[in-house]
Design an enzyme around this catalytic site. Structure first.
Site, mmCIF file in Angstrom:
data_model
loop_
_atom_site.group_PDB
_atom_site.id
_atom_site.type_symbol
_atom_site.label_atom_id
_atom_site.label_comp_id
_atom_site.label_asym_id
_atom_site.label_seq_id
_atom_site.Cartn_x
_atom_site.Cartn_y
_atom_site.Cartn_z
ATOM 1 C CE LYS A 76 -2.231 1.890 3.598
ATOM 2 N NZ LYS A 76 -3.269 2.223 4.604
ATOM 3 C CG HIS A 146 -13.276 10.231 7.169
ATOM 4 N ND1 HIS A 146 -14.431 10.346 6.431
ATOM 5 C CD2 HIS A 146 -12.599 9.154 6.659
ATOM 6 C CE1 HIS A 146 -14.461 9.394 5.508
ATOM 7 N NE2 HIS A 146 -13.368 8.663 5.622
ATOM 8 C CG MET A 228 -8.387 1.959 17.094
ATOM 9 S SD MET A 228 -7.616 0.329 17.098
ATOM 10 C CE MET A 228 -7.483 0.023 15.349
ATOM 11 N N GLY A 229 -5.055 5.404 17.059
ATOM 12 C CA GLY A 229 -4.520 6.571 16.381
ATOM 13 C C GLY A 229 -3.012 6.669 16.315
ATOM 14 C CB THR A 230 -0.371 5.857 18.710
ATOM 15 O OG1 THR A 230 -0.991 6.811 19.567
ATOM 16 C CG2 THR A 230 1.130 6.000 18.813
ATOM 17 C CG ASP A 231 -0.272 6.046 12.415
ATOM 18 O OD1 ASP A 231 0.140 7.121 12.907
ATOM 19 O OD2 ASP A 231 -1.030 6.007 11.435
ATOM 20 N N GLY A 301 -3.667 -0.762 18.095
ATOM 21 C CA GLY A 301 -3.870 -0.975 16.665
ATOM 22 C C GLY A 301 -3.020 -0.026 15.848
#
Length: 330
Positions: A76, A146, A228-231, A301
């Site tokens: 991706k 979103h 789920m936001g920490t990447d 996540g």
């Protein structure tokens, strides 16, 4: 698994077609299965490339991997353009490239924007399915952008939630999530962070924060958190003290401990990599998951390439099967 088409050529699946052929059930199954394959050693992610390009404040990169069980190989490409909302398009932009593992030929180009949103929501939903208390009644949402709308729709299908409470750094965005709750038919309330922690049995954090928004003292026993936001290195949504207090699960340990929510507790020495368990082990029955009603569980996540490849492969397969895909000769 992406079935080989009857004729040669490149399969193209647009964003519009992805939305028609991939629903939450298909995304949930694809993500759950690839997490299980990762834990068995049947699928693995390649190192992530993620760079600030020095233009439009954008982050651009590549996530890739190979699922030997599903025979899905690909990458991706895309990233985050923070100024896009002002231009009327979403901030996250990406495309998935799928290759034939037997030959290396490019087999499919699949729009990645909708799939990124629905696979991220599927990831937290899998964690709720596997780790949340069965009697969970209140869902807390930290974040109202979103992606939060996808998270909410997927989460409420996993437990019999009776209420949704929400806090967002920008309060003006909260009504948009409230509209989705109204469509679903579930009561919705905007609350403080402290009240959210006091009420919630399950909490989903889905922001781009670089500081803890939820402190350990906010959380009651038995809560499940899906962070789920920490990447990215430096990002953080919950206090390291809370991470250290919880039983920890993730999509991929190496990514979690370097760019995920556990990075800060790791850096402080409060936890080690051995304290973080791949959720695929729970899915495969190799780890018990939650062991008591008072246990705080946390799923980090981070978002791995194999999630994108898994849902993109299903999208390509569904598009081919229904005749919705476009074919281009190479």
């Amino acid at each position: 698994m992406l079935q080989k088409p009857d004729t040669d050529g490149l399969v193209i699946v647009t964003e519009e077609i992805c939305q028609k052929v991939i629903d939450r059930d298909l995304a949930f199954a694809a993500v759950r299965d690839v997490f299980g394959a990762m834990a068995r050693g049947d699928a693995y992610n390649f190192p992530v490339i993620r760079e600030a390009i020095g233009h439009e404040d954008a982050l651009y990169g590549f996530k890739s991997g190979f699922d030997k069980a599903g025979m899905v190989l690909g990458v991706k490409a895309g990233g985050y353009w923070p100024n896009n909302m002002a231009k009327g398009i979403i901030n996250h932009q990406s495309t998935v490239f799928l290759f034939d593992p037997d030959t290396g030929k490019l087999k499919a180009l699949v729009g990645g924007n909708y799939l990124t949103a629905i696979r991220t929501a599927a990831s937290s939903a899998v964690s709720i399915d596997q780790l949340a208390r069965k009697d969970a009644k209140v869902l807390g949402m930290v974040g109202a952008g979103h992606q939060s709308t996808f998270q909410l729709r997927a989460a409420v299908e996993q437990r019999d939630f009776e209420k949704v409470v929400c806090w967002n750094p920008h309060p003006d965005m909260i009504p948009n999530l409230g509209k989705v709750a109204a469509e679903i038919g579930i009561p919705f309330e905007a609350v403080s962070r402290e009240e959210l922690g006091a009420q919630s049995d399950v909490i989903i954090t889905i922001t781009s924060a670089f500081e803890p928004l939820i402190e350990a003292g906010y959380i009651k026993p038995g809560t499940h958190l899906a962070c789920m936001g920490t990447d990215t290195k430096g990002k953080q949504e919950v206090a390291a003290e809370l991470v250290a207090k919880a039983t920890l699960f993730t999509d991929e340990v190496a990514q979690s401990t370097t760019i995920g929510e556990t990075q800060h507790a790791i850096a402080s020495g409060a936890i080690t990599q051995d304290d973080v368990t791949p959720i695929g082990k729970v899915i495969n029955g190799d780890h018990p998951g939650r062991t008591s009603d008072d246990e705080i569980t946390l799923f980090d996540g981070t978002g791995v390439g194999l999630q994108d490849l898994a849902v993109a492969a299903v999208a390509a397969e569904q598009a081919v099967a229904t005749g919705a895909a476009t074919r281009v000769s190479l």
